[in-house]
Design a protein around this motif. Structure first.
Motif, PDB file in Angstrom:
ATOM      1  N   LEU A 163       0.780  -1.070  -0.042  1.00 29.67           N
ATOM      2  CA  LEU A 163       0.046  -0.093  -0.101  1.00 29.67           C
ATOM      3  C   LEU A 163       1.044   0.994  -0.103  1.00 29.67           C
ATOM      4  O   LEU A 163       1.883   1.233   0.787  1.00 29.67           O
ATOM      5  CB  LEU A 163      -0.746   0.090   1.241  1.00 29.67           C
ATOM      6  N   SER A 164       0.577   2.067  -0.734  1.00 33.75           N
ATOM      7  CA  SER A 164       1.094   3.608  -0.750  1.00 33.75           C
ATOM      8  C   SER A 164       0.748   4.304   0.546  1.00 33.75           C
ATOM      9  O   SER A 164      -0.091   3.727   1.349  1.00 33.75           O
ATOM     10  CB  SER A 164       0.611   4.524  -1.852  1.00 33.75           C
ATOM     11  N   GLU A 165       1.658   5.339   0.692  1.00 34.56           N
ATOM     12  CA  GLU A 165       1.398   6.058   2.064  1.00 34.56           C
ATOM     13  C   GLU A 165       0.239   6.534   2.151  1.00 34.56           C
ATOM     14  O   GLU A 165      -0.583   6.776   3.200  1.00 34.56           O
ATOM     15  CB  GLU A 165       2.568   7.304   2.118  1.00 34.56           C
ATOM     16  N   LEU A 198      -9.713   4.216  -2.659  1.00 31.62           N
ATOM     17  CA  LEU A 198     -10.475   3.018  -2.069  1.00 31.62           C
ATOM     18  C   LEU A 198     -10.672   1.923  -3.118  1.00 31.62           C
ATOM     19  O   LEU A 198     -10.274   0.832  -2.820  1.00 31.62           O
ATOM     20  CB  LEU A 198     -12.033   3.592  -1.752  1.00 31.62           C
ATOM     21  N   GLY A 199     -10.809   2.133  -4.344  1.00 33.17           N
ATOM     22  CA  GLY A 199     -10.775   1.170  -5.345  1.00 33.17           C
ATOM     23  C   GLY A 199      -9.449   0.356  -5.468  1.00 33.17           C
ATOM     24  O   GLY A 199      -9.540  -0.955  -5.491  1.00 33.17           O
ATOM     25  N   ARG A 200      -8.484   1.117  -5.362  1.00 35.34           N
ATOM     26  CA  ARG A 200      -6.910   0.379  -5.361  1.00 35.34           C
ATOM     27  C   ARG A 200      -6.964  -0.357  -4.183  1.00 35.34           C
ATOM     28  O   ARG A 200      -6.400  -1.494  -4.142  1.00 35.34           O
ATOM     29  CB  ARG A 200      -5.866   1.394  -5.307  1.00 35.34           C
ATOM     30  N   LYS A 204      -6.237  -4.433  -3.796  1.00 36.48           N
ATOM     31  CA  LYS A 204      -4.823  -4.805  -3.187  1.00 36.48           C
ATOM     32  C   LYS A 204      -5.257  -6.038  -1.981  1.00 36.48           C
ATOM     33  O   LYS A 204      -4.443  -6.771  -1.695  1.00 36.48           O
ATOM     34  CB  LYS A 204      -4.055  -3.849  -2.630  1.00 36.48           C
ATOM     35  N   LEU A 205      -6.272  -5.451  -1.444  1.00 29.57           N
ATOM     36  CA  LEU A 205      -6.799  -6.485  -0.117  1.00 29.57           C
ATOM     37  C   LEU A 205      -7.629  -7.389  -0.397  1.00 29.57           C
ATOM     38  O   LEU A 205      -7.838  -8.425   0.358  1.00 29.57           O
ATOM     39  CB  LEU A 205      -7.275  -5.502   1.127  1.00 29.57           C
ATOM     40  N   ALA A 213     -12.392  -4.183   4.073  1.00 30.05           N
ATOM     41  CA  ALA A 213     -10.900  -3.522   4.039  1.00 30.05           C
ATOM     42  C   ALA A 213     -10.442  -3.252   5.423  1.00 30.05           C
ATOM     43  O   ALA A 213      -9.156  -3.468   5.816  1.00 30.05           O
ATOM     44  CB  ALA A 213     -11.228  -2.176   3.225  1.00 30.05           C
ATOM     45  N   VAL A 214     -11.327  -2.888   6.391  1.00 31.21           N
ATOM     46  CA  VAL A 214     -11.010  -2.592   7.839  1.00 31.21           C
ATOM     47  C   VAL A 214     -10.512  -4.165   8.334  1.00 31.21           C
ATOM     48  O   VAL A 214      -9.452  -4.100   9.173  1.00 31.21           O
ATOM     49  CB  VAL A 214     -11.918  -1.986   8.651  1.00 31.21           C
ATOM     50  N   ALA A 215     -11.228  -5.047   8.203  1.00 30.53           N
ATOM     51  CA  ALA A 215     -11.043  -6.362   8.765  1.00 30.53           C
ATOM     52  C   ALA A 215      -9.937  -7.018   8.393  1.00 30.53           C
ATOM     53  O   ALA A 215      -8.925  -7.502   9.266  1.00 30.53           O
ATOM     54  CB  ALA A 215     -12.346  -7.183   8.440  1.00 30.53           C
ATOM     55  N   VAL A 216      -9.602  -6.872   7.172  1.00 25.96           N
ATOM     56  CA  VAL A 216      -8.251  -7.478   6.455  1.00 25.96           C
ATOM     57  C   VAL A 216      -7.098  -6.829   6.916  1.00 25.96           C
ATOM     58  O   VAL A 216      -6.267  -7.342   7.484  1.00 25.96           O
ATOM     59  CB  VAL A 216      -8.308  -7.291   5.010  1.00 25.96           C
TER      60      VAL A 216
END
Length: 224
Positions: A163-165, A198-200, A204-205, A213-216
């Motif tokens: 993930l990017s910053e 968000l789409g990216r 990635k997740l 996303a938050v769970a992963v």
């Protein structure tokens, strides 16, 4: 008639690249004690390694990662293992690069392998393991120190998304329960930019929802 005697295999032509002259001298003396390996050149920097390799055409370059000022070992590895764009069919083959370093962090290992290194050894290895690794590299086989192999396998079993910053910033805001408009305000970006990131992040997740996303992210410890 007696069979023709088998000719001995040509020695592996090796180039040493380390910014410490004492280390190079020690390696040269050590390698002189074994058959089948010939040190054909030395370099104290990444730039010098490229120049010497072009002249002596080694089979293997034994490469340190930290080379002081100038080009580092990862950049030199990438340059050595990438044939020039204008190379024709008859161009000389690129050498194999075997990293020999004190550093075993995930980031160092990943950068070296992604740059094209055939193997990754730690300087704590025994001489016979170094000799075997040089021959393996010359034959195109991967050579990894056991601690490095363990780290690579662990990374493969549980890869951390790259993930990017900015994507991490947005992920942190997601974990706080903020909506797109609130995230945009908090980070001083547009809602459209938030949606793009968000789409990216979802891709990635491997998820499709904010909650996913938050769970992963929590499961893989991507959030502080």
């Amino acid at each position: 008639m007696s069979p023709h005697p088998t000719e001995p295999a040509a020695p592996v032509r090796l180039l040493l690249c380390d910014d410490h002259a004492v280390v190079r001298a020690g390696l040269r003396a050590l390698l002189a004690s074994t058959d089948g390996i010939e040190v054909v050149g030395e370099a104290g920097s990444g730039e010098e390694a490229l120049a010497v390799a072009a002249r002596v055409r080694p089979d293997v370059v034994l490469m340190d990662l930290q080379l002081g000022d100038g080009m580092d070992g990862v950049t030199a590895t990438r340059r050595l293992t990438s044939p020039p764009e204008d190379a024709g069919a008859g161009a000389a083959a690129t050498p194999r690069v075997l990293v020999l370093t004190m550093f075993d962090t995930d980031a160092d290992i990943a950068r070296a392998i992604e740059a094209g290194a055939t193997g990754y050894l730690l300087k704590a290895e025994r001489p016979d393991e170094l000799f075997a690794a040089i021959h393996d590299a010359a034959s195109g086989r991967t050579a990894l120190s056991p601690p490095v192999a363990d780290r690579v396998m662990a990374r493969m079993r549980s890869p951390r998304p790259d993930l990017s910053e900015r994507e991490r910033d947005i992920l942190r805001q997601l974990a706080r329960g903020l909506g797109n408009r609130e995230i945009a305000r908090a980070l001083f970006i547009s809602e459209a930019t938030v949606k793009t990131h968000l789409g990216r992040i979802y891709g990635k997740l491997g998820v499709e929802t904010r909650a996913g996303a938050v769970a992963v992210a929590n499961e893989r410890r991507l959030l502080p």
